[in-house]
Design an enzyme around this catalytic site. Structure first.
Site, short mmCIF file in Angstrom:
data_model
loop_
_atom_site.label_atom_id
_atom_site.label_comp_id
_atom_site.label_asym_id
_atom_site.label_seq_id
_atom_site.Cartn_x
_atom_site.Cartn_y
_atom_site.Cartn_z
N TYR A 29 1.20 -1.29 -0.31
CA TYR A 29 0.09 0.01 -0.13
C TYR A 29 0.58 1.30 -0.23
O TYR A 29 1.00 1.95 1.01
CB TYR A 29 -1.00 -0.17 1.28
CG TYR A 29 -2.42 -1.48 1.29
CD1 TYR A 29 -2.01 -1.75 0.10
CD2 TYR A 29 -2.55 -1.13 2.46
CE1 TYR A 29 -3.21 -2.61 -0.09
CE2 TYR A 29 -3.46 -2.39 2.28
CZ TYR A 29 -3.46 -2.96 1.09
OH TYR A 29 -4.65 -4.21 1.08
N HIS A 52 -1.11 -11.98 0.17
CA HIS A 52 -1.70 -10.94 -0.19
C HIS A 52 -2.05 -11.36 -1.83
O HIS A 52 -3.28 -11.33 -1.87
CB HIS A 52 -1.09 -9.65 -1.17
CG HIS A 52 -1.43 -8.86 -1.08
ND1 HIS A 52 -0.73 -7.51 -0.80
CD2 HIS A 52 -2.87 -8.21 -1.51
CE1 HIS A 52 -1.90 -6.06 -0.80
NE2 HIS A 52 -2.82 -6.76 -1.67
N PRO A 88 -15.85 -3.76 0.53
CA PRO A 88 -17.07 -3.37 1.33
C PRO A 88 -18.21 -3.01 0.73
O PRO A 88 -19.50 -3.55 1.04
CB PRO A 88 -17.27 -3.80 1.99
CG PRO A 88 -16.18 -2.95 2.72
CD PRO A 88 -15.08 -3.44 2.12
#
Length: 290
Positions: free
Chosen positions: A55, A128, A209
């Site tokens: 990230y 990952h 989500p």
């Protein structure tokens, strides 16, 4: 406060976590703003943060998100009270996304994450993404070895199939599975993967989500979610997160945030209880073209 157990680890966390990725990738806020977002989430009771070494902006920025999280937790004295889950197995060549599941690289990535997070042991370390150039079992074995060495306490998987979960379980206990999931992308509900996680007492962590970096605006603009937002007097995001929570007590959503307002809003979903009829209506949602 509704909590979620993390697999069979014995640890419980608030039922809505934080996906910290937006604070470090392209389009990220300033460092100061990123810190403010983390403070806001923690002030709202969030005690589970999902991160990854990848990230960041590119290969020269690896670990940015982990270092940002460590800085804030250290300032607050929350290094031990907040659960940070990180991941290894992705790379960022020239800002692109790629995978590297070689055991040697995974072990190097874990060591770097330990330094970035300022800890001696990572509570939950997740693979990952599978690397098609490396046998899946070799990558998982590397994590099992890291666990034996005490570098990590628990193993998680991300972007995997049911078959991969069962294969990985032969090499060591898997506590979590993190896959993409939201009301317009219900693959893991339909293919039985979420049910498998429940059967194996694994926590299912849906990422993106509420639609993800690019899809969230399309999702929250859906007429049904707009209707329910007004009905319950909450944001469409809270409606979606409450729907996730209703689908199983082993589901731990990790909505992202790059604004303080978002970090404050998401945990409100914990106190929202959708009617069975409204849950069913969201269940029926399919791809929406706007």
């Amino acid at each position: 406060m509704i909590q979620r157990s993390i697999g069979k680890t014995g640890r419980k966390v608030q039922a809505i976590g934080l996906g910290a990725m937006p604070l470090s990738i392209q389009g990220r806020p300033s460092e100061k703003e990123g810190e403010a977002v983390l403070h806001a989430a923690l002030d709202a009771g969030t005690d589970f943060i999902d991160t990854a070494d990848a990230y960041c902006l590119d290969e020269n920025d690896m670990g940015h998100n982990e270092r940002l999280i460590h800085k804030v937790l250290k300032e607050r004295g929350d290094l031990l009270s907040v659960t940070v889950a990180t991941k290894g197995g992705c790379t960022r060549p020239r800002g692109d996304w790629d995978v590297d599941g070689r055991p040697k690289r995974l072990k190097e990535a874990c060591e770097e994450s330990l330094k970035n997070l300022g800890i001696n042991t990572i509570f939950l370390y997740q693979f990952h993404a599978p690397d098609p150039k490396v046998p899946f079992e070799d990558s998982v074995k590397a994590l099992a070895e890291l666990k034996k060495e005490g570098k990590i306490l628990h193993i998680g998987l991300s972007n995997v199939t049911s078959e991969m979960i069962l294969q990985a379980q032969q090499m060591g206990r898997i506590e979590t599975v993190q896959n993409r999931c939201h009301p317009l992308y219900k693959n893991d509900f339909e293919n039985g993967l979420i049910d498998l996680c429940k059967k194996l007492e694994m926590t299912y962590i849906p990422y993106s989500p509420v639609g993800g970096h690019f899809g969230h605006l399309k999702l929250i603009d859906h007429p049904l979610l707009q209707e329910l937002s007004k009905k319950y007097n909450v944001s469409p995001y809270c409606v979606i997160l409450s729907w996730h929570l209703s689908k199983g007590d082993h589901i731990l959503p990790i909505p992202g945030a790059k604004k303080v307002s978002s970090a404050k809003d998401s945990p409100k979903a914990i106190d929202l209880h959708l009617s069975g009829e409204d849950i069913d209506r969201i269940d029926q949602l399919e791809g929406y073209d706007g």
